[in-house]
Design a protein around this motif. Sequence first.
Motif, PDB file in Angstrom:
ATOM      1  N   GLY A  46       0.783  -1.230   0.000  1.00  0.00           N
ATOM      2  CA  GLY A  46       0.000   0.000   0.000  1.00  0.00           C
ATOM      3  C   GLY A  46       0.812   1.277   0.000  1.00  0.00           C
ATOM      4  O   GLY A  46       0.249   2.369  -0.074  1.00  0.00           O
ATOM      5  N   ALA A  47       2.132   1.206   0.090  1.00  0.00           N
ATOM      6  CA  ALA A  47       2.949   2.419   0.081  1.00  0.00           C
ATOM      7  C   ALA A  47       2.911   3.041  -1.309  1.00  0.00           C
ATOM      8  O   ALA A  47       2.851   2.334  -2.315  1.00  0.00           O
ATOM      9  CB  ALA A  47       4.384   2.109   0.482  1.00  0.00           C
ATOM     10  N   MET A  48       2.949   4.377  -1.358  1.00  0.00           N
ATOM     11  CA  MET A  48       2.939   5.108  -2.628  1.00  0.00           C
ATOM     12  C   MET A  48       4.118   6.057  -2.640  1.00  0.00           C
ATOM     13  O   MET A  48       4.184   6.990  -1.832  1.00  0.00           O
ATOM     14  CB  MET A  48       1.636   5.893  -2.752  1.00  0.00           C
ATOM     15  CG  MET A  48       1.603   6.871  -3.881  1.00  0.00           C
ATOM     16  SD  MET A  48       1.807   6.043  -5.443  1.00  0.00           S
ATOM     17  CE  MET A  48       1.562   7.392  -6.551  1.00  0.00           C
ATOM     18  N   ILE A  49       5.081   5.814  -3.539  1.00  0.00           N
ATOM     19  CA  ILE A  49       6.276   6.657  -3.637  1.00  0.00           C
ATOM     20  C   ILE A  49       6.351   7.140  -5.078  1.00  0.00           C
ATOM     21  O   ILE A  49       6.593   6.356  -5.997  1.00  0.00           O
ATOM     22  CB  ILE A  49       7.541   5.880  -3.223  1.00  0.00           C
ATOM     23  CG1 ILE A  49       7.367   5.347  -1.802  1.00  0.00           C
ATOM     24  CG2 ILE A  49       8.770   6.768  -3.345  1.00  0.00           C
ATOM     25  CD1 ILE A  49       8.340   4.280  -1.409  1.00  0.00           C
ATOM     26  N   ASP A  50       6.120   8.419  -5.262  1.00  0.00           N
ATOM     27  CA  ASP A  50       6.014   9.022  -6.590  1.00  0.00           C
ATOM     28  C   ASP A  50       7.094  10.085  -6.740  1.00  0.00           C
ATOM     29  O   ASP A  50       6.939  11.205  -6.267  1.00  0.00           O
ATOM     30  CB  ASP A  50       4.622   9.632  -6.741  1.00  0.00           C
ATOM     31  CG  ASP A  50       4.421  10.379  -8.051  1.00  0.00           C
ATOM     32  OD1 ASP A  50       5.350  10.447  -8.872  1.00  0.00           O
ATOM     33  OD2 ASP A  50       3.311  10.908  -8.241  1.00  0.00           O
ATOM     34  N   GLY A  51       8.229   9.722  -7.340  1.00  0.00           N
ATOM     35  CA  GLY A  51       9.253  10.702  -7.658  1.00  0.00           C
ATOM     36  C   GLY A  51      10.125  11.161  -6.509  1.00  0.00           C
ATOM     37  O   GLY A  51      10.865  12.120  -6.655  1.00  0.00           O
ATOM     38  N   SER A  52      10.083  10.509  -5.385  1.00  0.00           N
ATOM     39  CA  SER A  52      10.928  10.891  -4.250  1.00  0.00           C
ATOM     40  C   SER A  52      12.166  10.012  -4.173  1.00  0.00           C
ATOM     41  O   SER A  52      12.256   8.998  -4.852  1.00  0.00           O
ATOM     42  CB  SER A  52      10.134  10.809  -2.944  1.00  0.00           C
ATOM     43  OG  SER A  52       9.211  11.874  -2.880  1.00  0.00           O
ATOM     44  N   GLY A  69       9.334  15.245  -4.456  1.00  0.00           N
ATOM     45  CA  GLY A  69       9.941  16.301  -3.660  1.00  0.00           C
ATOM     46  C   GLY A  69      10.463  15.924  -2.298  1.00  0.00           C
ATOM     47  O   GLY A  69      10.806  16.802  -1.513  1.00  0.00           O
ATOM     48  N   PHE A  70      10.574  14.641  -2.002  1.00  0.00           N
ATOM     49  CA  PHE A  70      11.011  14.251  -0.670  1.00  0.00           C
ATOM     50  C   PHE A  70      12.354  13.540  -0.737  1.00  0.00           C
ATOM     51  O   PHE A  70      12.560  12.655  -1.558  1.00  0.00           O
ATOM     52  CB  PHE A  70       9.970  13.358  -0.004  1.00  0.00           C
ATOM     53  CG  PHE A  70       8.613  13.989  -0.021  1.00  0.00           C
ATOM     54  CD1 PHE A  70       8.397  15.192   0.623  1.00  0.00           C
ATOM     55  CD2 PHE A  70       7.571  13.436  -0.715  1.00  0.00           C
ATOM     56  CE1 PHE A  70       7.162  15.812   0.592  1.00  0.00           C
ATOM     57  CE2 PHE A  70       6.330  14.037  -0.754  1.00  0.00           C
ATOM     58  CZ  PHE A  70       6.130  15.228  -0.106  1.00  0.00           C
ATOM     59  N   LEU A  71      13.255  13.948   0.135  1.00  0.00           N
ATOM     60  CA  LEU A  71      14.573  13.339   0.238  1.00  0.00           C
ATOM     61  C   LEU A  71      14.656  12.652   1.590  1.00  0.00           C
ATOM     62  O   LEU A  71      14.623  13.312   2.638  1.00  0.00           O
ATOM     63  CB  LEU A  71      15.670  14.392   0.112  1.00  0.00           C
ATOM     64  CG  LEU A  71      17.104  13.879   0.252  1.00  0.00           C
ATOM     65  CD1 LEU A  71      17.429  12.867  -0.844  1.00  0.00           C
ATOM     66  CD2 LEU A  71      18.079  15.047   0.215  1.00  0.00           C
ATOM     67  N   ILE A  72      14.755  11.328   1.566  1.00  0.00           N
ATOM     68  CA  ILE A  72      14.792  10.517   2.775  1.00  0.00           C
ATOM     69  C   ILE A  72      16.195   9.921   2.872  1.00  0.00           C
ATOM     70  O   ILE A  72      16.650   9.251   1.938  1.00  0.00           O
ATOM     71  CB  ILE A  72      13.750   9.370   2.714  1.00  0.00           C
ATOM     72  CG1 ILE A  72      12.361   9.888   2.298  1.00  0.00           C
ATOM     73  CG2 ILE A  72      13.716   8.608   4.027  1.00  0.00           C
ATOM     74  CD1 ILE A  72      11.739  10.876   3.228  1.00  0.00           C
TER      75      ILE A  72
END
Length: 176
Positions: A46-52, A69-72
Amino acid sequence: MIDPSAFVHPKAHVEGAALGPRTRVWQFATVIRGASIGADCNIAPGAMIDGSTIGDRCVVCQNFGAGPGFLIGNDVFLGPNVVMSNDFFPAASKDGFDAARYRAGEWAIIVEGGAAIGANAVILPGIRIGRGAMVGAGAVASRDVPPDTLLARDGRLMPITAAMRSRRMRFVEPRC
């Protein structure tokens, strides 16, 4: 590019993304549009990671939501139902929203290495979560969280002590 040692569940959707060695993407997770996931990560259902961008050895729990836009950083824990926002004034119209800025290295949110974000937390745009910091379950991060600091659900910031870290996995003994 998807490393040959990465695992993508047949019911996951991975397209236009990079997965590092030994990373696992489980059923119903979505990793798309330029997302980059490091080595040895676990992306839960269910995780959604779009372009991060997500570093190495991260745990991404179920129903995590992140657009562009997220940097982890490395060794980050992202709890169940954590939501990160990249738009101060969201609207149905995409006028004025430029995701290309995020792809060029302007980050909406930065989570530094070793941080942990608890279940159901919300991280607002423009926030930096410091190295080894923690956002408590249900908290709304509307300001930066310094390194080795806990943002509690009531908005208080407090240093994380060794005693606090030792309380991990605290269970109550059953009474017989």
